[in-house]
Enzyme design. Structure first.
Site, PDB file in Angstrom:
ATOM      1  N   ARG A 149     -44.771  15.135  27.304  1.00  0.00           N
ATOM      2  CA  ARG A 149     -45.385  16.357  27.850  1.00  0.00           C
ATOM      3  C   ARG A 149     -45.691  16.218  29.340  1.00  0.00           C
ATOM      4  O   ARG A 149     -45.889  17.208  30.034  1.00  0.00           O
ATOM      5  CB  ARG A 149     -46.667  16.684  27.092  1.00  0.00           C
ATOM      6  CG  ARG A 149     -46.482  16.940  25.624  1.00  0.00           C
ATOM      7  CD  ARG A 149     -47.802  17.274  24.994  1.00  0.00           C
ATOM      8  NE  ARG A 149     -48.311  18.542  25.468  1.00  0.00           N
ATOM      9  CZ  ARG A 149     -48.087  19.712  24.889  1.00  0.00           C
ATOM     10  NH1 ARG A 149     -47.371  19.767  23.788  1.00  0.00           N
ATOM     11  NH2 ARG A 149     -48.583  20.810  25.393  1.00  0.00           N
ATOM     12  N   ASN A 201     -55.596  20.358  30.019  1.00  0.00           N
ATOM     13  CA  ASN A 201     -54.230  20.820  30.226  1.00  0.00           C
ATOM     14  C   ASN A 201     -54.306  22.303  30.534  1.00  0.00           C
ATOM     15  O   ASN A 201     -54.986  23.040  29.824  1.00  0.00           O
ATOM     16  CB  ASN A 201     -53.392  20.577  28.959  1.00  0.00           C
ATOM     17  CG  ASN A 201     -52.006  21.181  29.064  1.00  0.00           C
ATOM     18  OD1 ASN A 201     -51.461  21.310  30.164  1.00  0.00           O
ATOM     19  ND2 ASN A 201     -51.438  21.559  27.930  1.00  0.00           N
ATOM     20  N   GLY A 202     -53.632  22.733  31.588  1.00  0.00           N
ATOM     21  CA  GLY A 202     -53.661  24.146  31.957  1.00  0.00           C
ATOM     22  C   GLY A 202     -53.972  24.284  33.431  1.00  0.00           C
ATOM     23  O   GLY A 202     -53.885  23.321  34.194  1.00  0.00           O
ATOM     24  N   GLU A 245     -25.571  26.491  30.254  1.00  0.00           N
ATOM     25  CA  GLU A 245     -26.450  25.515  29.606  1.00  0.00           C
ATOM     26  C   GLU A 245     -25.983  24.090  29.939  1.00  0.00           C
ATOM     27  O   GLU A 245     -26.796  23.199  30.205  1.00  0.00           O
ATOM     28  CB  GLU A 245     -26.457  25.774  28.086  1.00  0.00           C
ATOM     29  CG  GLU A 245     -26.957  24.638  27.209  1.00  0.00           C
ATOM     30  CD  GLU A 245     -28.366  24.162  27.529  1.00  0.00           C
ATOM     31  OE1 GLU A 245     -29.071  24.799  28.318  1.00  0.00           O
ATOM     32  OE2 GLU A 245     -28.746  23.107  26.990  1.00  0.00           O
ATOM     33  N   CYS A 302     -49.362  18.708  30.149  1.00  0.00           N
ATOM     34  CA  CYS A 302     -50.056  17.441  29.965  1.00  0.00           C
ATOM     35  C   CYS A 302     -50.245  17.205  28.474  1.00  0.00           C
ATOM     36  O   CYS A 302     -50.203  18.142  27.675  1.00  0.00           O
ATOM     37  CB  CYS A 302     -51.417  17.487  30.635  1.00  0.00           C
ATOM     38  SG  CYS A 302     -51.307  17.903  32.369  1.00  0.00           S
ATOM     39  N   HIS A 309     -14.659  35.237  43.420  1.00  0.00           N
ATOM     40  CA  HIS A 309     -15.443  36.176  44.228  1.00  0.00           C
ATOM     41  C   HIS A 309     -16.387  35.454  45.184  1.00  0.00           C
ATOM     42  O   HIS A 309     -17.459  35.968  45.509  1.00  0.00           O
ATOM     43  CB  HIS A 309     -16.209  37.132  43.310  1.00  0.00           C
ATOM     44  CG  HIS A 309     -15.290  37.961  42.461  1.00  0.00           C
ATOM     45  ND1 HIS A 309     -14.627  39.074  42.945  1.00  0.00           N
ATOM     46  CD2 HIS A 309     -14.875  37.811  41.178  1.00  0.00           C
ATOM     47  CE1 HIS A 309     -13.859  39.577  41.994  1.00  0.00           C
ATOM     48  NE2 HIS A 309     -13.984  38.831  40.901  1.00  0.00           N
ATOM     49  N   TRP A 364     -49.001  15.786  33.928  1.00  0.00           N
ATOM     50  CA  TRP A 364     -47.902  16.370  34.711  1.00  0.00           C
ATOM     51  C   TRP A 364     -48.605  17.197  35.789  1.00  0.00           C
ATOM     52  O   TRP A 364     -49.167  18.247  35.494  1.00  0.00           O
ATOM     53  CB  TRP A 364     -47.037  17.256  33.820  1.00  0.00           C
ATOM     54  CG  TRP A 364     -45.790  17.766  34.479  1.00  0.00           C
ATOM     55  CD1 TRP A 364     -44.585  17.140  34.574  1.00  0.00           C
ATOM     56  CD2 TRP A 364     -45.616  19.044  35.108  1.00  0.00           C
ATOM     57  NE1 TRP A 364     -43.679  17.943  35.226  1.00  0.00           N
ATOM     58  CE2 TRP A 364     -44.288  19.112  35.565  1.00  0.00           C
ATOM     59  CE3 TRP A 364     -46.444  20.136  35.348  1.00  0.00           C
ATOM     60  CZ2 TRP A 364     -43.775  20.215  36.237  1.00  0.00           C
ATOM     61  CZ3 TRP A 364     -45.949  21.239  36.019  1.00  0.00           C
ATOM     62  CH2 TRP A 364     -44.617  21.273  36.457  1.00  0.00           C
ATOM     63  N   LYS A 418     -27.956  20.964  31.793  1.00  0.00           N
ATOM     64  CA  LYS A 418     -28.066  19.601  31.258  1.00  0.00           C
ATOM     65  C   LYS A 418     -27.724  18.593  32.349  1.00  0.00           C
ATOM     66  O   LYS A 418     -28.422  17.617  32.536  1.00  0.00           O
ATOM     67  CB  LYS A 418     -27.106  19.365  30.073  1.00  0.00           C
ATOM     68  CG  LYS A 418     -27.404  20.061  28.769  1.00  0.00           C
ATOM     69  CD  LYS A 418     -28.621  19.585  28.036  1.00  0.00           C
ATOM     70  CE  LYS A 418     -29.866  20.251  28.496  1.00  0.00           C
ATOM     71  NZ  LYS A 418     -30.411  21.358  27.848  1.00  0.00           N
ATOM     72  N   LYS A 423     -41.825  18.346  28.918  1.00  0.00           N
ATOM     73  CA  LYS A 423     -41.184  18.922  27.742  1.00  0.00           C
ATOM     74  C   LYS A 423     -41.608  20.363  27.513  1.00  0.00           C
ATOM     75  O   LYS A 423     -40.809  21.220  27.189  1.00  0.00           O
ATOM     76  CB  LYS A 423     -41.525  18.066  26.519  1.00  0.00           C
ATOM     77  CG  LYS A 423     -40.868  18.527  25.229  1.00  0.00           C
ATOM     78  CD  LYS A 423     -39.376  18.319  25.280  1.00  0.00           C
ATOM     79  CE  LYS A 423     -38.661  18.754  24.017  1.00  0.00           C
ATOM     80  NZ  LYS A 423     -37.220  18.916  24.292  1.00  0.00           N
ATOM     81  N   GLU A 471     -30.569  18.415  35.054  1.00  0.00           N
ATOM     82  CA  GLU A 471     -31.876  17.868  34.733  1.00  0.00           C
ATOM     83  C   GLU A 471     -31.842  16.401  34.328  1.00  0.00           C
ATOM     84  O   GLU A 471     -32.794  15.678  34.600  1.00  0.00           O
ATOM     85  CB  GLU A 471     -32.632  18.729  33.714  1.00  0.00           C
ATOM     86  CG  GLU A 471     -31.934  19.001  32.431  1.00  0.00           C
ATOM     87  CD  GLU A 471     -32.747  19.914  31.515  1.00  0.00           C
ATOM     88  OE1 GLU A 471     -33.900  20.235  31.807  1.00  0.00           O
ATOM     89  OE2 GLU A 471     -32.195  20.293  30.467  1.00  0.00           O
TER      90      GLU A 471
END
Ligand code: M6R
Length: 607
Positions: free
Chosen positions: A27, A101-102, A477, A2, A500, A75, A481, A602, A484
């Site tokens: 955030r 936040n937390g 990576e 947040c 395999h 968030w 991308k 973020k 997301e």
């Protein structure tokens, strides 16, 4: 997760407060709100679900005038995305308001106790217990400071808390434990923020709060104290290096594209980092028996590429563990070095890995982008990557910079232990210095073609990203991308792994991207191409990312993006830029929320 902001001034702050959470929106962005103290000491709250822009319009934030106020962009962790769960929260008597936040881990116990004491809850968040707890203590001790501190002492878990109260309308109380919080010092106005973007438009002077501290902030003072015993703490004022212009879109439609285009400069910045700092990391890596590199999400893949560079150029293979798994796998003692990689420097899992390392007497280092972040302040050695603010939730430029820095550390280690000569290292460095121009060339020359491919293939729901050796972490990576930003399923794996099992998936509904090395990496090149052939033999679509060849040969790709001739040392980095663009254009074609994809934040500061 947040974003928290607060301002204490002598004149109206309404516009500035809204701007603060606009700047922090990356955030968290499911709901937001403001609590403002008006002249008569009454708190007015306005909040709702949606982005800052939507809520600002819906609720007309501008009507809340005042000179002291707090704001929050959320968030969700505890409690759904609803208006009542949006912050700030109010006490029963409307005398206190809090944003947080937390995660408060003992919220259920506290809620039961407070309910039994007659408190009425309006939300299902863990945060709301804090405001009732302060109110409860205030009834007993009749002092805001004592009540605030008593409440903080009862909280288990992580928090950055910010409070306004009608009892003391000229100030803001705030506290932190394992969630970032800093105070910006202006001229007869002070600011509080979960990161510097909250107030960078107004001041560059900041004081960083430490865990288990609280602060009392007025328009012209800021007193820091320890929660446990109320001892006053002295702290140096630091000058922030970023400015507000760096955090603007600068004509680009999205921050993601802007940040992709900033990569040539970001590579320059990574190469300009003081060689002594780089050598310090190399020394630390070599001196200890075990070397760990850790990060999570993108920074896990960055760590993996570091592993390959260390192995090839320094003859040392570090352990790379995703930081969320670190405590369950890593063997750490005083003969261990840990290098943590993090854009924000606040990611809970990576912080936790470092804490675990420190508690087992490891030597620690961090590569971080955000100055003054928790990681930057807790490690023995720190490299500030200097990539500038990365606003898009999707990491692009920060990741590339971290890869370059790890490659530099690996080279420095290689020279120290004799694996490569100083001359060879200078040669590789010269190749790195050519990378910005090569990236610029790709951005200028290949974007259009990559855009076309992305549009043509945007109906595809599944992608495989395949690479070998140093190209494997880049493939992973790149798959992240794609997932997301475009919400399209993608997996990254070593191309040799394909046969395999995963090869059973190849059909017309699944596309593959193959990261082919330059042809001088003979073995790697041949092996990678053979995977592409296996896919083509099953009529699968393969997009090849290749480099200009000496002589033209028919390659086993459906389509290919041919990059200019590039030395192997830097080739994976250049391909990563191509993959970033592929994800970006897929996402724009699918009309995704580019800079703020659904369900993401973020900086993930919770477990
Ligand atoms: O701030 P950090 O670099 O520590 O963040 C780590 C991850 O949360 C982050 O890389 C995440 O995977 C991003 N969404 C990647 O684009």
């Amino acid at each position: 997760m947040c974003g928290i902001a607060g301002i204490v001034a002598l004149e109206d702050i309404s516009a500035r407060l809204v701007q603060s959470i606009r700047n922090l929106e990356y955030r968290g962005y499911d709901s937001c709100g403001i609590a403002m103290l008006n002249g008569s000491g009454k708190i007015k709250i306005s909040k709702n679900i949606g982005s800052v822009e939507e809520v600002c319009e819906k609720e007309n934030f501008g009507r809340l005038k005042g000179s002291v106020g707090i704001a929050h962009t959320r968030w969700a962790t505890h409690g759904g995305v609803t208006k009542s769960n949006a912050h700030p929260h109010m006490s029963c008597d409307n005398g206190f308001s809090i944003a947080h936040n937390g995660i408060i881990s003992n919220h259920e116990k506290l809620r039961t106790r407070l309910k039994n004491a007659g408190h009425r809850f309006r939300s299902t968040t863990d945060t709301e217990v804090i405001v009732h707890l302060v109110e409860d203590w205030h009834r007993k001790v009749k002092s805001v400071e004592k009540a605030f501190v008593a409440a903080m002492r009862e909280l288990d878990g992580t928090y950055a808390v910010i409070l306004v109260t009608g009892h003391e309308p000229d100030r803001i109380y705030c506290a932190r434990n394992e969630s970032p919080l800093l105070i910006g010092l202006g001229d007869y106005v002070n600011y509080i923020g979960s990161d510097l973007n909250a107030f960078i438009d107004h001041t560059k002077n900041a004081v960083f709060m430490e865990d288990k501290e609280y602060a009392i902030v007025t328009h012209d003072s800021c007193i820091l104290k320890r929660i446990s015993d109320g001892e006053t703490m002295s702290r140096q004022v630091q000058e922030l290096m970023w400015d507000s212009e760096m955090a603007q879109k600068g004509g680009f439609p999205h921050y993601m594209l802007k940040e992709i285009y900033e990569q040539p400069q970001v590579v320059h910045n990574a190469l300009d980092i003081d060689p002594e700092l780089v050598e310090g990391f190399a020394r630390m890596a070599l001196e200890k028996k075990t070397l760990h590199i850790t990060g999570v999400g993108t920074t896990f893949y960055v760590s993996q590429i570091g592993q390959y560079y260390f192995s090839r150029y320094a003859g040392v293979t570090p352990m790379v563990i995703s930081s969320d798994e670190f405590r369950f796998l890593a063997q750490v003692d005083k003969d261990t070095a840990i290098i943590a990689v993090s854009q924000s420097g606040e990611t809970y899992d990576t912080l936790n890995a470092l804490r675990y390392g420190k508690s087992h007497h490891a030597t620690t280092g961090a590569i971080v982008n955000v100055m003054g972040s928790s990681m930057a302040r807790m490690v023995d050695q720190m490299i500030l990557q200097g990539s500038g603010p990365e606003i898009c939730v999707i990491s692009t430029k920060a990741a590339l910079s971290q890869m370059i820095i790890l490659a530099r550390i690996a080279m420095a280690a290689g020279v120290m232990n004799g694996r490569i000569t100083a001359k060879q290292a200078r040669g590789y460095e010269a190749q790195l210095r050519e990378l910005p121009a090569a990236i610029e060339n790709v951005l200028n020359e290949k974007s259009g073609f990559i855009h076309t491919i992305a549009q043509q293939q945007s109906h595809i729901k599944h992608w495989l990203f395949l690479g070998r050796g140093r190209y494997y972490p880049v493939a992973r990576e790149s798959a992240l991308k794609m997932k997301e930003v475009s919400y399209v399923h993608a997996e990254g794996m070593p191309s040799g792994f394909l046969k395999h099992g995963t090869i059973a998936l190849i059909d017309e509904n699944l596309n593959s991207v193959v990261f082919a090395p330059p042809e001088e990496e003979k073995e790697l090149y041949k092996l990678t191409l053979s995977s592409a052939e296996e896919i083509r033999a099953r009529d699968g679509y393969v997009l090849g990312l290749t480099f200009k060849q000496k002589k033209k040969e028919k390659l086993p790709f459906t389509e290919q993006i041919v990059l200019p001739k590039t030395p192997p040392f830097t080739a994976p980095f250049l391909q990563m830029v191509v993959a970033q663009l592929l994800s970006y254009f897929t996402a724009t074609t699918l009309k995704r929320n580019i800079d703020r994809p659904r369900s993401l934040a973020k900086s993930v500061t919770v477990a």
